[in-house]
Design an enzyme around this catalytic site. Structure first.
Site, PDB file in Angstrom:
ATOM      1  N   HIS A  19       0.828  -1.201   0.000  1.00 52.17           N
ATOM      2  CA  HIS A  19       0.000   0.000   0.000  1.00 52.17           C
ATOM      3  C   HIS A  19       0.873   1.267   0.000  1.00 52.17           C
ATOM      4  O   HIS A  19       2.054   1.204  -0.335  1.00 52.17           O
ATOM      5  CB  HIS A  19      -0.988  -0.040   1.170  1.00 52.17           C
ATOM      6  CG  HIS A  19      -1.723  -1.336   1.263  1.00 52.17           C
ATOM      7  ND1 HIS A  19      -2.634  -1.766   0.318  1.00 52.17           N
ATOM      8  CD2 HIS A  19      -1.648  -2.357   2.183  1.00 52.17           C
ATOM      9  CE1 HIS A  19      -3.106  -2.961   0.636  1.00 52.17           C
ATOM     10  NE2 HIS A  19      -2.516  -3.353   1.768  1.00 52.17           N
ATOM     11  N   GLU A  61      -2.111   0.307   8.162  1.00 50.84           N
ATOM     12  CA  GLU A  61      -1.255  -0.783   7.694  1.00 50.84           C
ATOM     13  C   GLU A  61      -0.111  -0.250   6.852  1.00 50.84           C
ATOM     14  O   GLU A  61       1.027  -0.730   6.956  1.00 50.84           O
ATOM     15  CB  GLU A  61      -2.085  -1.772   6.869  1.00 50.84           C
ATOM     16  CG  GLU A  61      -1.269  -2.927   6.312  1.00 50.84           C
ATOM     17  CD  GLU A  61      -1.985  -3.712   5.238  1.00 50.84           C
ATOM     18  OE1 GLU A  61      -1.326  -4.570   4.621  1.00 50.84           O
ATOM     19  OE2 GLU A  61      -3.181  -3.464   5.008  1.00 50.84           O
ATOM     20  N   GLU A  77       1.426 -11.564   6.008  1.00 52.46           N
ATOM     21  CA  GLU A  77       0.416 -10.847   6.792  1.00 52.46           C
ATOM     22  C   GLU A  77       0.893 -10.923   8.237  1.00 52.46           C
ATOM     23  O   GLU A  77       0.780 -11.959   8.898  1.00 52.46           O
ATOM     24  CB  GLU A  77      -0.967 -11.498   6.631  1.00 52.46           C
ATOM     25  CG  GLU A  77      -1.539 -11.431   5.226  1.00 52.46           C
ATOM     26  CD  GLU A  77      -2.099 -10.066   4.856  1.00 52.46           C
ATOM     27  OE1 GLU A  77      -1.805  -9.073   5.563  1.00 52.46           O
ATOM     28  OE2 GLU A  77      -2.819  -9.986   3.847  1.00 52.46           O
ATOM     29  N   HIS A 119       2.939  -6.912   4.759  1.00 48.98           N
ATOM     30  CA  HIS A 119       1.562  -6.473   4.971  1.00 48.98           C
ATOM     31  C   HIS A 119       1.136  -6.795   6.404  1.00 48.98           C
ATOM     32  O   HIS A 119       1.851  -7.473   7.142  1.00 48.98           O
ATOM     33  CB  HIS A 119       0.607  -7.192   4.014  1.00 48.98           C
ATOM     34  CG  HIS A 119       0.674  -6.718   2.605  1.00 48.98           C
ATOM     35  ND1 HIS A 119      -0.277  -5.896   2.050  1.00 48.98           N
ATOM     36  CD2 HIS A 119       1.591  -6.962   1.620  1.00 48.98           C
ATOM     37  CE1 HIS A 119       0.043  -5.648   0.791  1.00 48.98           C
ATOM     38  NE2 HIS A 119       1.180  -6.284   0.506  1.00 48.98           N
TER      39      HIS A 119
END
Length: 247
Positions: free
Chosen positions: A42, A79, A211, A134
């Site tokens: 992101h 995040e 993650e 992430h």
């Protein structure tokens, strides 16, 4: 007739002189000559440009959006911020060990790049291994990390086995060096195979997506927002990279 004084045998040290100390040799750094790729997922301003972020790209199997904003904790810690902080800690550690590091973004106040472009950046870098960083937005009751691994689809065929091996190294390092458990809501024993993500579908270098934990869970969120844990997590990723490259 023996001459006086007698000749000194060849190689004997002259009295009163010291033996020169051996010159120290530089120890090679463990990652000298190695290129490592890092994709901090992101970006901090993705939410400001929905037209760009929502346009469709080809992920190797189907269309998906260029990117998303990512998730965040209940207190608003994003995040994107977490991803970038861990990436910077990891980059510093890799550089200290002699690696050349390529990152898909250089700050946390931009938009993009799109996920297919991120894969291209790392593919073209000549990296021996890469990691997509992430954090998840799962159910509030769920905890833990998940290592996402690629499924063969053409572009990534040659790196499936090495990516799986790297994924096992990442899983082992996180369990050994952080307080984050395996996910209890996603994947199996901390591993999940995904065929719908451009970063994994398009990779031509060994790569997994981590993650790191569940930002929606209060216990995980307290860890993920802690600079101490972020440094610890980066150190675990470094350990996984060293284990993978030195096997």
């Amino acid at each position: 007739m023996t001459p006086w004084p007698p000749p000194r045998p060849c190689g004997r040290q002259k009295p009163g002189t010291a033996t020169p100390a051996p010159r120290p040799t530089a120890t090679a750094k463990p990652l000298a000559g190695v290129t490592v790729g890092i994709d901090p997922g992101h970006n901090g301003l993705n939410g400001t440009d929905p037209g760009y972020i929502n346009h469709l790209i080809w992920n190797g199997r189907e269309n998906e959006t260029c990117d998303t904003t990512g998730t965040q904790t209940a207190s608003g810690y994003t995040e994107a911020r977490y991803n970038f902080k861990v990436a910077r800690y990891l980059r510093a550690a890799l550089l200290a060990d002699g690696a050349h590091v390529v990152m898909t973004r250089q700050d946390n106040h931009g938009v993009g790049p799109c996920v297919d472009r991120r894969a291209q950046i790392l593919n073209r870098s000549g990296a021996q291994v890469a990691i997509d960083i992430h954090a998840d937005g799962g159910p509030a009751w769920g905890r833990g990390f998940t290592v996402l691994e690629p499924v063969a689809d053409g572009p990534n065929d040659q790196v499936i086995r090495t990516s799986e091996r790297f994924g096992r190294d990442v899983r082992a390092a996180l369990l050994a060096h952080t307080g984050m458990p395996e996910s209890d809501y996603y994947g199996s024993h901390g591993i999940e195979f995904r065929n719908d993500l451009a970063g994994l579908n398009l990779t031509t270098v060994p790569k997994v997506l981590i993650e790191s934990g569940n930002m929606v869970n209060s216990t995980d969120a307290a860890l993920l927002t802690s600079p101490r844990f972020q440094r610890q997590f980066a150190a675990a990723l470094l350990a996984a990279i060293l284990a993978f490259l030195h096997k």
